[in-house]
Design an enzyme around this catalytic site. Structure first.
Site, mmCIF file in Angstrom:
data_model
loop_
_atom_site.group_PDB
_atom_site.id
_atom_site.type_symbol
_atom_site.label_atom_id
_atom_site.label_comp_id
_atom_site.label_asym_id
_atom_site.label_seq_id
_atom_site.Cartn_x
_atom_site.Cartn_y
_atom_site.Cartn_z
ATOM 1 N N CYS A 58 -45.875 34.866 -34.942
ATOM 2 C CA CYS A 58 -44.416 34.916 -34.845
ATOM 3 C C CYS A 58 -44.008 35.370 -33.440
ATOM 4 O O CYS A 58 -44.576 36.315 -32.896
ATOM 5 C CB CYS A 58 -43.863 35.885 -35.889
ATOM 6 S SG CYS A 58 -42.070 35.936 -35.867
ATOM 7 N N CYS A 65 -44.715 44.894 -37.329
ATOM 8 C CA CYS A 65 -45.163 43.686 -38.030
ATOM 9 C C CYS A 65 -46.523 43.155 -37.574
ATOM 10 O O CYS A 65 -46.724 42.814 -36.403
ATOM 11 C CB CYS A 65 -44.124 42.574 -37.891
ATOM 12 S SG CYS A 65 -44.544 41.160 -38.940
HETATM 13 N N1 SAM Z 1 -39.874 36.557 -40.345
HETATM 14 C C1 SAM Z 1 -38.887 36.810 -41.296
HETATM 15 C C2 SAM Z 1 -37.976 37.954 -40.921
HETATM 16 O O1 SAM Z 1 -38.370 38.822 -40.171
HETATM 17 O O2 SAM Z 1 -36.842 37.982 -41.422
HETATM 18 C C3 SAM Z 1 -39.407 37.015 -42.702
HETATM 19 C C4 SAM Z 1 -40.670 37.809 -42.956
HETATM 20 S S1 SAM Z 1 -40.665 39.506 -42.482
HETATM 21 C C5 SAM Z 1 -42.369 39.901 -42.589
HETATM 22 C C6 SAM Z 1 -39.880 40.320 -43.836
HETATM 23 C C7 SAM Z 1 -39.749 41.819 -43.797
HETATM 24 O O3 SAM Z 1 -40.982 42.444 -44.086
HETATM 25 C C8 SAM Z 1 -39.320 42.472 -42.499
HETATM 26 O O4 SAM Z 1 -37.953 42.380 -42.282
HETATM 27 C C9 SAM Z 1 -39.722 43.915 -42.749
HETATM 28 O O5 SAM Z 1 -38.650 44.635 -43.334
HETATM 29 C C10 SAM Z 1 -40.884 43.799 -43.729
HETATM 30 N N2 SAM Z 1 -42.154 44.235 -43.114
HETATM 31 C C11 SAM Z 1 -42.908 43.543 -42.238
HETATM 32 N N3 SAM Z 1 -43.986 44.257 -41.847
HETATM 33 C C12 SAM Z 1 -43.909 45.447 -42.498
HETATM 34 C C13 SAM Z 1 -44.710 46.626 -42.493
HETATM 35 N N4 SAM Z 1 -45.809 46.715 -41.746
HETATM 36 N N5 SAM Z 1 -44.348 47.638 -43.289
HETATM 37 C C14 SAM Z 1 -43.227 47.554 -44.052
HETATM 38 N N6 SAM Z 1 -42.426 46.473 -44.084
HETATM 39 C C15 SAM Z 1 -42.753 45.437 -43.305
HETATM 40 FE FE1 SF4 Z 2 -41.740 37.792 -37.138
HETATM 41 FE FE2 SF4 Z 2 -42.708 39.840 -38.463
HETATM 42 FE FE3 SF4 Z 2 -40.444 40.130 -37.122
HETATM 43 FE FE4 SF4 Z 2 -40.502 38.581 -39.355
HETATM 44 S S1 SF4 Z 2 -40.834 40.783 -39.229
HETATM 45 S S2 SF4 Z 2 -39.557 38.110 -37.392
HETATM 46 S S3 SF4 Z 2 -42.600 37.770 -39.210
HETATM 47 S S4 SF4 Z 2 -42.479 39.696 -36.227
#
Ligand code: SAM
Ligand code: SF4
Ligand code: DTB
Length: 353
Positions: A58, A65
């Site tokens: 991404c 993330c």
């Molecule tokens: N890329 C899209 C976005 O950011 O809207 C969708 C997927 S993203 C992984 C969805 C959500 O997962 C993020 O907004 C965040 O709140 C949550 N998330 C991602 N990584 C995480 C982590 N390591 N611990 C807790 N929540 C996490």
């Molecule tokens: Fe990309 Fe992760 Fe951010 Fe979603 S939360 S926009 S997957 S970097």
């Protein structure tokens, strides 16, 4: 003003919400549980299954993330999954008793060429009789309409933290971008799923700030995921201090008081939570979970563990809230799932395992 109208407010102030966070723990939980029972059966929890339909690479820089291409987390990147593979996973999720199937993609926003595939996924999931949810990043108004026309029930897009702390965590899209996507989703007639993450080094004031942003939207999100940071090696937040369990539970309770009619979802971080912490979160008003051994890329408790705890606590999975026509069939399926689990536990106990 009716009692219900008095509880559903959109004018929360920072001092008020900070005062909730400062209440003695038992007082806060009592208030949250009292409000929760006004709108929900306190012994039911909604169960969703999550699938990563496009993993890794991404371009965004969200510091928490594992899927950002800026950090080396050792994640294998994948292309968008084929529609039939996604539908096979949805079918399997339905057989385990999930009522909602959530699909997540590691995108900043979907590209035009992706839309026919994601809309086909939504249609297929709906045909299976499941509620559908997607999280694909930012959406244009046209994309939101396309997803709505395909039958999408929920769109997940998190605010993640307070507007003040946001810049410490993400620089590649603004808070206003996120709010815009939420408005487009709402305007397209899709239900909103929006929440945030606790444990990223934010203050209590930031947690209050996030919840105020969500509660003061014109309509509360129907679903509010509260994630506990999963500290993934290679991300800038990998070494963040461990969050106090009670501070996490407090956030759930305050979310429930601010948004009493919303499902509060216990999301990422459950792998680190023991049964007692889960039970406290349910008492504080959490009434939705992701079910199944994987979230998008990180681990989640085994489905069996969740069902076992449900049985110990007298919790039953909630039937889905759309297409009421085949509610009975849904109820039977859930009963069967529980019965199977009970039988297995009794068998295991009798075997001394
Ligand atoms: N890329 C899209 C976005 O950011 O809207 C969708 C997927 S993203 C992984 C969805 C959500 O997962 C993020 O907004 C965040 O709140 C949550 N998330 C991602 N990584 C995480 C982590 N390591 N611990 C807790 N929540 C996490
Ligand atoms: Fe990309 Fe992760 Fe951010 Fe979603 S939360 S926009 S997957 S970097
Ligand atoms: C949400 O708020 N939490 C889920 C869902 N929406 C898409 C995602 C959690 C992801 C946790 C990190 C991972 O597994 O990659």
């Amino acid at each position: 003003m009716s009692d219900t109208a008095a509880l559903i407010r959109h004018d929360w102030t920072l001092p008020e919400v900070q005062a909730l966070f400062e209440l003695p723990f038992n007082e806060l939980l009592f208030q949250a549980q009292s409000v929760h029972r006004r709108f929900f059966d306190p012994n039911q929890v909604q169960v969703s299954t999550l699938l990563s339909i496009k993993t890794g690479a991404c371009p965004e820089d969200c510091k928490y993330c594992p899927q950002s291409n800026r950090y080396d987390t050792g994640l294998e990147q994948e292309k968008l999954m084929a529609v039939d593979k996604v539908l096979a996973e949805a079918k399997a999720a339905k057989a385990t008793g999930a009522t909602r199937f959530c699909m997540g993609a590691a995108w900043r926003s979907p590209k035009k060429k992706d839309m026919p595939y994601v809309t086909a996924m939504v249609k297929g999931v709906k045909e299976l009789g499941l509620e559908s949810c997607m999280t694909l990043g930012m959406l244009s108004a046209e994309q939101a309409t396309e997803l709505s026309e395909a039958g999408l029930d929920y769109y997940n897009h998190n605010l993640d933290t307070s507007p003040e702390y946001y810049g410490e965590i993400i620089t590649t899209r603004s808070y206003a971008d996120r709010i815009d996507t939420l408005s487009r989703v709402r305007d397209a007639g899709i239900k909103v799923c929006s929440g945030g993450i606790v444990g990223m080094g934010e203050t209590v004031k930031d947690r209050a700030g996030l919840l105020i942003q969500l509660a003061n939207l014109a309509v509360h999100p129907e679903s509010v995921p509260i994630n506990m940071l999963v500290r993934v090696e290679g991300t800038p937040l990998a070494e963040e201090a461990e969050l106090d369990s009670f501070d996490f539970i407090r956030t759930i309770a305050v979310a429930k008081i601010l948004m009493p009619q919303s499902h509060i979802r216990l999301s990422a971080g459950r792998e680190e939570m023991n049964d007692e912490m889960h039970a406290l979160a349910y008492f504080a008003g959490a009434n939705s979970i992701f079910y199944g051994e994987k979230l998008l890329t990180t681990a989640n408790p085994e489905a069996n563990e969740d069902l076992q705890l449900f049985t110990r606590l007298g919790i039953t999975p909630e039937a889905r809230d759309v297409d009421r026509c085949d509610d009975e069939e849904e109820g039977r399926l859930l009963e069967q799932v529980q019965q199977q689990q009970n039988d297995k536990f009794f068998y295991d106990a009798a075997q001394g395992s």
